[in-house]
Design a protein around this motif. Structure first.
Motif, mmCIF file in Angstrom:
data_model
loop_
_atom_site.group_PDB
_atom_site.id
_atom_site.type_symbol
_atom_site.label_atom_id
_atom_site.label_comp_id
_atom_site.label_asym_id
_atom_site.label_seq_id
_atom_site.Cartn_x
_atom_site.Cartn_y
_atom_site.Cartn_z
ATOM 1 N N GLN A 1 19.198 36.230 -48.348
ATOM 2 C CA GLN A 1 20.674 36.591 -48.230
ATOM 3 C C GLN A 1 21.248 35.717 -47.084
ATOM 4 N N ALA A 2 20.531 35.558 -45.911
ATOM 5 C CA ALA A 2 21.144 34.761 -44.838
ATOM 6 C C ALA A 2 21.373 33.357 -45.366
ATOM 7 N N ALA A 3 20.397 32.831 -46.043
ATOM 8 C CA ALA A 3 20.430 31.463 -46.618
ATOM 9 C C ALA A 3 21.714 31.188 -47.437
ATOM 10 N N ALA A 4 22.172 32.326 -48.166
ATOM 11 C CA ALA A 4 23.323 32.298 -49.235
ATOM 12 C C ALA A 4 24.426 32.247 -48.598
ATOM 13 N N GLN A 5 24.535 32.776 -47.446
ATOM 14 C CA GLN A 5 25.913 32.825 -46.654
ATOM 15 C C GLN A 5 26.131 31.504 -45.909
ATOM 16 N N ARG A 6 27.336 30.962 -45.967
ATOM 17 C CA ARG A 6 27.780 29.806 -45.195
ATOM 18 C C ARG A 6 27.731 30.304 -43.736
ATOM 19 N N GLU A 7 27.367 29.422 -42.798
ATOM 20 C CA GLU A 7 27.622 29.868 -41.391
ATOM 21 C C GLU A 7 26.897 30.899 -40.783
ATOM 22 N N TRP A 8 25.947 31.636 -41.737
ATOM 23 C CA TRP A 8 24.803 32.618 -41.177
ATOM 24 C C TRP A 8 23.743 31.779 -40.715
ATOM 25 N N LEU A 9 23.376 32.063 -39.373
ATOM 26 C CA LEU A 9 22.263 31.300 -38.749
ATOM 27 C C LEU A 9 20.816 32.233 -39.013
ATOM 28 N N GLY A 10 21.244 33.514 -39.504
ATOM 29 C CA GLY A 10 20.085 34.555 -39.543
ATOM 30 C C GLY A 10 20.245 35.999 -39.472
ATOM 31 N N VAL A 11 19.413 36.619 -39.811
ATOM 32 C CA VAL A 11 19.533 38.273 -40.084
ATOM 33 C C VAL A 11 18.527 39.020 -39.059
ATOM 34 N N ILE A 12 18.900 40.024 -38.194
ATOM 35 C CA ILE A 12 17.916 40.522 -37.304
ATOM 36 C C ILE A 12 18.092 41.947 -37.707
ATOM 37 N N LEU A 13 16.964 42.660 -37.652
ATOM 38 C CA LEU A 13 16.807 44.193 -37.754
ATOM 39 C C LEU A 13 16.223 44.632 -36.213
ATOM 40 N N SER A 14 17.074 45.555 -36.102
ATOM 41 C CA SER A 14 16.589 46.245 -34.644
ATOM 42 C C SER A 14 16.591 47.648 -34.951
ATOM 43 N N ASP A 15 15.639 48.584 -34.079
ATOM 44 C CA ASP A 15 15.643 50.019 -34.437
ATOM 45 C C ASP A 15 16.586 50.631 -33.498
ATOM 46 N N THR B 1 13.676 44.697 -31.297
ATOM 47 C CA THR B 1 13.760 43.672 -32.450
ATOM 48 C C THR B 1 12.622 43.964 -33.348
ATOM 49 N N VAL B 2 13.030 44.256 -34.596
ATOM 50 C CA VAL B 2 11.901 44.566 -35.607
ATOM 51 C C VAL B 2 11.610 43.271 -36.169
ATOM 52 N N PHE B 3 12.446 42.541 -36.669
ATOM 53 C CA PHE B 3 12.118 41.079 -37.143
ATOM 54 C C PHE B 3 13.252 40.387 -36.846
ATOM 55 N N ARG B 4 13.198 39.122 -37.063
ATOM 56 C CA ARG B 4 14.312 37.883 -37.264
ATOM 57 C C ARG B 4 13.805 36.868 -38.428
ATOM 58 N N THR B 5 14.877 36.823 -39.193
ATOM 59 C CA THR B 5 14.557 36.012 -40.206
ATOM 60 C C THR B 5 14.627 34.478 -39.874
#
Length: 733
Positions: A95-109, A114-118
């Motif tokens: 999903q992050a790769a499909a969005q322009r200007e998105w550098l990535g997605v981060i999931l936090s508890d 931080t749980v993970f970073r794409t």
């Protein structure tokens, strides 16, 4: 007729002035119209800029809403709902790769970890949260949040959009999209604004997310001081500020109520003012041309009138020069009347000139008399100062052998006359205080009382003064330290005079209180001396601080004094920038004297230095023409273990010095054959570089005497009568 003062105008200038006054209403009306037009133009410009800012703010909100919607949809995927975080990592990365200007997605508890970073493989070590503040707000508000723009480790700027996620099993997460500012910059670039305008989007902490000019240079920077002031004034508005390039601009801004980001639109003030300036220049040129034509016409008319007045001018000049006035007749009625008036004025002038000569002669005699009186007053003041100096010297000289004899009896340990010695010490101290008061009030009256102002501890001064008080039971309430700007010697004198007054009229008991008074600018220290003694009537309260004024006393004058102590207190306190007041409920109900002084910042008190001892066997030359004082002081010094030689004249002192077998010399100033200053110089020359401590021991104790002693080479100046402690300090190693 009295002469007129102020501006005078020629007839030509007067006609020109009248012409200019005729144009004044037109100029004022035109200026008012230009100002009104400028005001309308300014309001219209502000409205246009504010509407553009609102439109851009809506567009930025739409971008944030889109990002939040994408994150919300991502959170509803089966992998996330099932809690399969590894599978959700792959979904989020796609999903992050499909969005322009998105550098990535981060999931936090929910705890902010931080749980993970794409941007890294699943299970990679967690990195510190770049914007913990927005993460905390997302958890606390349980609502989408747009964070602040920050630069990552690589220097690339980005900002997060965070959405809280709650799963069916009750666990909570925050899903964040890391977005490059280019997404917001594209929103700005789609606007059709003038080229010299500056448009910027600021995050919730007033940092630039995107800027229409020099975006890469200023992104993630803090807003200018002027812009910060505007942004803090309300949710939206307009005002003047300066850009980060220090260009003066008119600024409109609006802040999104949903996301907290602001859009700022700025236009250079110079470009906004140029149309108004053009209109003002055209109007001013037209007004100037019209005024020039009117002035030319007024000039031609005035020349014809002036030629008819020139004859009167020559007659007036003759009147002023004292020459005969000749005025030719004229057919102009007003000019003819003025000529006759000039002739009458010439006759009056002659009479007045005679009267003026007599008045000047009288004035010169009065001035000569006044100068003589001033010279006599100056001479009387000089004679008074000399008299007081001699009075202090002559009164202190007999006190010196008395004090020395008392100290000598104390050193010998005589107990038979201990009570009588205490009486003598009290009376000598009283007489010395009277002499000091006389000299102090003289210095105050002549403006020669100087203060060494510096931060001093008023509480410590109070403790020392209370400890030194004799014949009076004193209670003290003071903080550990209270710093004021003052001269510690003079403040000790103030408290000593107040305690002395309490000792005479306070019934043998007094209370000293040192506190801080609130309500005064900068703060004030309050020093109060209270007693339960004689008290004061209202008429005495009104005059208690006047010099030489005292309450009515019995013929015996048991309380003593010259009525100078409180007058000196008032003047010293006023020189400190403070205020002193007296309070009493009436006769027999006690009195309170209150001193207010400006506070100073607290200082570090250095530890007390140990007093250097007097070297046993020290060779001392004592020179004093008062034989009683010399003998008593010599015996006291010998009792201290010193080797003392006594001389009563400067000649004897030089002979006694001999080959330099003297370590210190105590010199009187008023010697019969040579003054002490010249003797000090002669001893310094005779010492030829050998160590020799010179101490002036004299009845002259004014400031000029101390300065003259220092200039003459004395190491220390002591005023008679010198106590045993004074002599020890003077002769210490």
């Amino acid at each position: 007729m009295p002469p007129r003062h102020g501006l005078t105008l020629s007839l030509r200038h007067l006609l020109i002035l009248l012409t200019a006054i005729g144009f004044l209403p037109l100029a004022l009306l035109g200026t008012w119209g230009l100002m009104a037009a400028a005001d309308v133009q300014q309001r219209e410009q502000d409205r246009s800029m504010l509407e553009l800012a609102r439109a851009l703010s809506s567009a930025v909100d739409a971008e944030h809403d889109g990002a939040a919607a994408a994150l919300t949809g991502m959170a509803r995927t089966p992998a996330m709902q099932a809690g399969d975080l590894r599978a959700f990592h792959d979904v989020a990365k796609q999903q992050a790769a499909a969005q322009r200007e998105w550098l990535g997605v981060i999931l936090s508890d929910a705890a902010g970890h931080t749980v993970f970073r794409t941007m890294a493989p699943f299970g990679a070590p967690a990195l510190p949260v770049a914007d913990p503040g927005s993460l905390g707000r997302a958890v606390a508000l349980n609502a989408p949040v747009a964070g602040s723009v920050v630069r990552g480790k690589g220097g690339r700027p980005a900002f997060p959009v965070r959405v809280p996620v709650r799963l069916a099993d009750g666990s909570s997460y925050v899903l964040s999209a890391v977005i490059a500012p280019d997404r917001i910059l594209n929103v700005i670039r789609r606007q059709r604004a003038p080229g010299d305008w500056v448009i910027a989007v600021m995050d919730g902490t007033a940092r630039r997310v995107a800027r229409s000019r020099d975006h890469d240079r200023f992104v993630a920077g803090q807003a200018s001081v002027g812009l910060l002031r505007l942004l803090r004034s309300g949710p939206e508005g307009t005002g003047d500020s300066r850009t980060i390039e220090n260009v003066e601009v008119r600024t409109a801004f609006t802040t999104s109520a949903r996301w907290g980001w602001s859009v700022v639109v700025s236009a250079p003030t110079a470009s906004l003012r140029w149309p108004l300036l053009q209109g003002a220049m055209v109007y001013a040129a037209g007004l100037a041309l019209s005024l020039a034509g009117s002035i030319a016409l007024a000039t031609l008319l005035s020349r014809r009138i002036v030629r008819r007045i020139e004859r009167l001018v020559r007659g007036a000049a003759a009147l002023g020069a004292g020459t005969p006035v000749k005025v030719a007749p004229s057919r102009v009625r007003e000019i003819e009347q003025m000529g006759q008036a000039l002739a009458a004025a010439a006759a009056a002038r002659d009479r007045h000139e005679h009267e003026r000569s007599e008045l000047l002669a009288s004035l010169e005699r009065a001035i000569a008399s006044q100068e003589g009186a001033l010279a006599e007053a100056r001479e009387a003041g000089r004679a008074k100062d000399e008299f007081l100096a001699v009075l202090g010297h002559e009164l202190r000289n007999p006190l010196s052998p008395i004090v020395a004899s008392l100290d000598l009896m104390d050193l010998r340990g005589d107990t038979g006359a201990q009570r009588e010695r205490a009486v003598l010490r009290r009376q000598v101290a009283h007489l010395k205080r009277l002499v000091d008061d006389l000299l102090d009030v003289s210095r105050i009256a002549s403006g020669k009382l100087d203060l060494d102002l510096r931060p001093v501890d008023l509480a410590d001064i109070a403790r020392q003064a209370v400890d030194a008080a004799t014949g009076l039971r004193v209670t003290l309430a003071a903080p550990e330290a209270l710093w004021v700007m003052g001269d510690d010697t003079r403040l000790a004198q103030v408290l000593g005079n107040l305690l002395s007054n309490a000792g005479r009229f306070g019934g043998g008991e007094a209370a000293v209180t040192v506190t801080v008074v609130s309500g005064h600018e900068g703060g004030m220290a309050r020093l109060a001396v209270s007693d339960c003694g004689a008290g004061m009537a209202p008429d005495l309260l009104a005059r208690v601080f006047e010099p030489f004024y005292q309450a009515p006393q019995q013929l015996a004058r048991r309380t003593g004094g010259l009525g100078l102590g409180l007058a000196i207190v008032r003047k010293i306190v006023e020189l400190h920038g403070g205020h002193v007041a007296a309070h009493s409920a009436g006769p027999g109900q006690g009195s309170t004297f209150e001193v207010l002084l400006p506070l100073a910042r607290q200082m570090t008190v250095p530890p007390p230095q140990p007093r250097a001892p007097v070297t046993p066997g020290l060779r001392v030359l004592l020179v004093d023409d008062n034989e009683d004082a010399a003998r008593a002081s010599a015996q006291m010094l010998c009792h201290m273990g010193l080797d003392v030689q006594v001389a009563y004249t400067a000649h004897d002192a030089l002979a006694a010095y001999g080959d330099g077998t003297v370590d210190a010399a105590l010199l009187d100033i008023g010697l019969p054959d040579m003054d002490g200053y010249a003797l000090a110089a002669a001893l310094r020359d005779a010492a030829a570089g050998r160590a020799l401590r010179l101490v002036a021991l004299t009845g002259y104790g004014q400031k000029g005497d101390i300065e003259r002693a220092s200039a003459a080479g004395f190491d220390l100046h002591l005023t008679k009568p010198a106590s045993l402690d004074d002599l020890r300090r003077a002769l210490a190693a």
